[in-house]
Design a protein around this motif. Structure first.
Motif, short mmCIF file in Angstrom:
data_model
loop_
_atom_site.label_atom_id
_atom_site.label_comp_id
_atom_site.label_asym_id
_atom_site.label_seq_id
_atom_site.Cartn_x
_atom_site.Cartn_y
_atom_site.Cartn_z
N ARG A 304 35.06 44.22 43.78
CA ARG A 304 33.71 44.62 43.37
C ARG A 304 33.71 46.01 42.75
O ARG A 304 32.99 46.26 41.78
N ALA A 305 34.51 46.93 43.31
CA ALA A 305 34.56 48.28 42.76
C ALA A 305 35.25 48.31 41.40
O ALA A 305 34.95 49.16 40.56
N SER A 306 36.19 47.37 41.18
CA SER A 306 36.91 47.35 39.90
C SER A 306 36.01 46.96 38.74
O SER A 306 36.37 47.19 37.59
N ALA A 307 34.84 46.37 39.04
CA ALA A 307 33.92 46.05 37.96
C ALA A 307 33.35 47.30 37.30
O ALA A 307 32.90 47.26 36.16
N HIS A 308 33.39 48.44 38.02
CA HIS A 308 32.87 49.70 37.49
C HIS A 308 33.98 50.66 37.10
O HIS A 308 33.69 51.71 36.50
N SER A 309 35.21 50.36 37.48
CA SER A 309 36.32 51.27 37.16
C SER A 309 37.58 50.44 36.92
O SER A 309 38.00 49.67 37.79
N ALA A 310 38.18 50.61 35.77
CA ALA A 310 39.40 49.87 35.45
C ALA A 310 40.59 50.34 36.29
O ALA A 310 41.57 49.61 36.44
N PHE A 311 40.50 51.57 36.85
CA PHE A 311 41.60 52.09 37.65
C PHE A 311 41.76 51.34 38.97
O PHE A 311 42.81 51.42 39.59
N LEU A 312 40.71 50.66 39.41
CA LEU A 312 40.74 49.99 40.71
C LEU A 312 41.13 48.52 40.61
O LEU A 312 41.03 47.80 41.60
N LYS A 313 41.55 48.07 39.45
CA LYS A 313 41.98 46.68 39.34
C LYS A 313 43.26 46.46 40.14
O LYS A 313 44.17 47.28 40.09
N PRO A 314 43.33 45.36 40.91
CA PRO A 314 44.50 45.14 41.76
C PRO A 314 45.78 45.00 40.94
O PRO A 314 45.78 44.55 39.80
N ARG A 315 46.88 45.40 41.59
CA ARG A 315 48.20 45.30 40.98
C ARG A 315 49.06 44.32 41.77
O ARG A 315 48.60 43.66 42.70
N ASP A 316 50.32 44.22 41.36
CA ASP A 316 51.22 43.22 41.94
C ASP A 316 51.37 43.37 43.44
O ASP A 316 51.44 42.38 44.17
N LEU A 364 41.08 36.06 44.04
CA LEU A 364 42.48 36.43 43.85
C LEU A 364 43.05 35.78 42.60
O LEU A 364 43.79 36.41 41.83
N LEU A 365 42.70 34.53 42.34
CA LEU A 365 43.16 33.86 41.12
C LEU A 365 42.55 34.52 39.88
O LEU A 365 43.23 34.66 38.85
N ASP A 366 41.28 34.93 39.98
CA ASP A 366 40.67 35.65 38.85
C ASP A 366 41.40 36.95 38.57
O ASP A 366 41.70 37.29 37.41
N ALA A 367 41.71 37.71 39.64
CA ALA A 367 42.40 38.99 39.45
C ALA A 367 43.80 38.78 38.90
O ALA A 367 44.27 39.55 38.04
N MET A 368 44.49 37.75 39.35
CA MET A 368 45.82 37.46 38.82
C MET A 368 45.76 37.10 37.35
O MET A 368 46.62 37.51 36.55
N THR A 369 44.73 36.35 36.98
CA THR A 369 44.59 35.97 35.57
C THR A 369 44.33 37.20 34.70
O THR A 369 44.91 37.34 33.62
N GLN A 370 43.47 38.11 35.17
CA GLN A 370 43.18 39.31 34.38
C GLN A 370 44.39 40.22 34.28
O GLN A 370 44.64 40.84 33.25
N ALA A 371 45.16 40.32 35.37
CA ALA A 371 46.34 41.20 35.37
C ALA A 371 47.58 40.52 34.79
O ALA A 371 48.63 41.15 34.72
N ARG A 372 47.43 39.24 34.40
CA ARG A 372 48.56 38.46 33.88
C ARG A 372 49.73 38.49 34.86
O ARG A 372 50.89 38.74 34.52
#
Length: 668
Positions: A304-316, A364-372
């Motif tokens: 939810r926080a990553s929607a306002h900040s690209a730095f908070l997008k989950p990583r591997d 989690l699948l959405d985040a994986m798709t965005q992070a490739r």
């Protein structure tokens, strides 16, 4: 011999043998030096410090380790203190043993040197510890440090750095118990551990699953900070270990305080990038602490926080932790491992997955798709299976996104297997997107990937759910062409599709095929005399696959109707005397009741035999033991009067010759 060597017998102060030993040493005859030394000891000739020095030097040149140790022992027995040159020889022997990998010899030499009064030498101690570490003998290194510290504790030097390096090496090699022992050794020696030392110890406690050790390390660090003995402050790694310990102890309030402290520390260190590290470390701490639910909560907060900040997008690292957390949740649920051959039904997927877990899997699948991020095929299958637990609008949204998940994963190199196809079909069917799911299944078949019968069963079920009844017959042909062994579920879906499509003949044909392939019993639930028709699975199915779960369960209503119609044909017949076992399944009761009404029968649930549907109620005996009253006999009927015998009619007159013509009639 002495004269040849230039030694005079009365030469002071060494004596003849001593002078000979020294002359041999000066001439580089090391072997003769050893022989002279041994002969002098054998003859009990007094040895002077110079003789010991020459002997040690000769042993060092010859590489005779054992004789050098004997010489060192003789020096201690003779109360001769080694000279600086002797220590240099022994150091060279230590270094040679370390280079040759002779750790045992090196340790024996070092122990003998300590016993002989070797002065404090920090560099030698570091080399001893490094050699033990390189050989994988960390406990020996710690033991040698302890032995050296007993001799050197009054000496100056940064000996704590040796122990810190040893602790770091133990942490790198996974020797977590030794890490804790190193920290204890620091305390015993009076050293003040660095923040890195505390972090190594806290991480070791986490790895060993010992929250008490973590809390003890934290207490020591807090005591040092409050007492002013150190200026270090806890960092994210320290707080992560403390959060894990609090979670392991079940103290959720303190764990939340630790996470809030991590966020404050992250913002003070480096803004949003450090805040992402705080989230990652906190999620990673939740999994080994046995609190995957907390990991899911933090992950959803991070998304939810990553929607306002690209730095908070989950990583591997977050993906790996979340996959482990979801696996923990699945394993903790009762009946979490579904039967791999179980086809979809009600519920269509894993019943152990609640809605919140399914939503987390979808995010989690959405985040994986965005992070490739490319998960393994098994991980992708597990996530899709969890998503199948959604319902309603959430299931429809997930079905729409499932195509994107699949397309993105395949672009990254995902190799789908039969389980991938099955779970994707289920997700699409549950969300009302059966057509895209079947389109993917058709493409899956065109790739010549081996599909087992469970995948085809899922495709048939998807056809029934999506209302695509016309495709069922084509998939049945695919099953036959592939030579797959059909299951009762295969014919269940085929019969249901035929019935829903209004093709009763097709349903009967599928039923006959099921009997011929021994998936259904030949009797189809009917008793020998045709008095009962049992719709339990054990009476209908012949396949062990169908009976492996619950043989007492009832068959679906579509199968029951096809069986009813099969027995209603004139050669077999169903009449008023037939009873039908339908249990308490309202759908089955209604379907069989309608079939009975079509034959002119009145469906009624039996009171004497619960679960049986009959034409009319059966008489029930009274609870008391009194006999039923006997009805009065009907009055005897009087016999009817016998009618009087009739008199015979008179015989007609005999005819005279000729024929009876109109002329004779006029004459009479």
């Amino acid at each position: 011999m002495l004269r040849k060597a230039g030694v005079k017998p009365d030469q002071p102060p060494l004596g003849a043998m001593g002078c000979l030993l020294e002359k041999c040493w000066d001439a580089g005859r090391n072997q003769d030096v050893v022989r002279c030394f041994e002969k002098m000891r054998e003859c009990d000739i007094r040895l002077v410090p110079r003789n010991f020095t020459s002997m040690l030097s000769a042993c060092g040149r010859l590489g005779q380790f054992d004789k050098a140790m004997d010489c060192l022992g003789a020096m201690k027995a003779a109360d001769v203190r080694p000279e600086p040159g002797d220590w240099q020889v022994l150091k060279s022997i230590l270094q040679q043993c370390a280079r040759d990998g002779e750790i045992d010899r090196m340790l024996r030499c070092f122990a003998a040197m300590l016993d002989a009064g070797y002065p404090a030498d920090l560099e030698v101690l570091k080399k001893i510890v490094a050699a033990c570490v390189d050989a994988g003998r960390h406990s020996d290194a710690l033991q040698q440090f302890g032995a050296a510290w007993q001799k050197y504790k009054d000496c100056s030097g940064d000996f704590s750095s040796v122990l810190s390096d040893l602790m770091a090496s133990c942490a790198t090699c996974g020797r977590h118990a030794l890490v804790l022992r190193c920290l204890h050794c620091m305390r015993v020696c009076g050293f003040h551990p660095r923040l890195e030392d505390f972090n190594h110890a806290i991480n070791a406690g986490v790895k060993l699953g010992q929250p008490d050790e973590v809390l003890r390390c934290w207490s020591e660090l807090d005591s040092d900070v409050r007492g002013g003995r150190t200026e270090v402050r806890p960092d994210l790694i320290t707080l992560q270990g403390l959060m894990w310990a609090r979670l392991s102890k079940g103290d959720l309030a303190q764990a939340d305080r630790c996470f809030e402290a991590m966020k404050v520390q992250a913002r003070a260190q480096g803004g949003e990038g450090a805040l992402r590290n705080a989230y990652e470390l906190a999620i990673e701490a939740c999994v080994p602490a046995g609190r995957p639910d907390a990991a899911c909560r933090l992950f959803n907060e991070m998304v939810r926080a990553s929607a306002h900040s690209a730095f908070l997008k989950p990583r591997d690292s977050v993906f790996a932790s979340m996959l482990a957390a979801l696996d923990r949740i699945e394993a903790a649920q009762p009946g979490a491992e579904p039967n791999p051959g179980q086809p979809p039904g009600q519920p269509p997927a894993d019943p152990s997955m609640d809605d919140s877990t399914a939503r987390t899997a979808a995010r989690l699948l959405d985040a994986m798709t965005q992070a490739r991020y490319l998960p393994t095929t098994q991980e992708f299958n597990r996530l899709l299976l969890m998503v199948c637990g959604l319902s309603g609008e959430a299931a429809r949204d997930a079905a729409d996104r499932a195509e994107q998940w699949m397309r993105s994963a395949m672009d990254l190199g995902l190799d789908p297997d039969a389980v991938t196809c099955r779970t994707f079909l289920e997700a699409c069917a549950i969300g009302g997107r059966g057509r895209p799911g079947l389109a993917f299944f058709d493409a899956f078949l065109m790739r010549r990937v081996a599909a087992d019968i469970t995948v085809f069963d899922t495709a048939l079920w998807t056809c029934c759910v999506a209302g695509l009844y016309d495709q069922v017959h084509g998939y049945l042909h695919e099953i036959i062409a592939a030579g797959l062994e059909t299951t009762p579920q295969t014919f269940e879906y085929a019969i249901a599709a035929a019935g829903a499509g209004g093709s009763g003949d097709a349903a009967q044909a599928y039923l006959r095929t099921a009997v011929n392939t021994r998936a259904f019993q030949e009797s189809l639930g009917a008793s020998a005399a045709g008095a009962t028709l049992d719709f339990r699975a054990s009476s209908i199915y012949a396949s062990r696959f169908a009976l492996a779960g619950d043989p007492e369960r009832l068959v679906p209503a579509a199968v029951a109707c096809a069986v009813f119609d099969h027995h209603a044909d004139p050669p077999r017949g169903i009449g008023p005397h037939t009873r039908f076992f339908v249990g308490s399944d309202q759908a089955l009761i209604g379907a069989i009741g309608e079939r009975m009404k079509s034959l002119g029968l009145k469906p009624t649930m039996s009171r004497a035999a619960p679960g049986w549907l009959v034409h009319e109620p059966l008489p029930v005996a009274r609870p008391s033991g009194r006999p039923l009253p006997v009805p009065p006999a009907p009055p005897a009927r009087r016999p009817l009067p016998v009618p009087p015998a009739r008199r015979p009619l008179p015989a007609p007159p005999a005819r005279r010759g000729g024929t009876f013509t109109s002329a004779t009639r006029s004459r009479h």
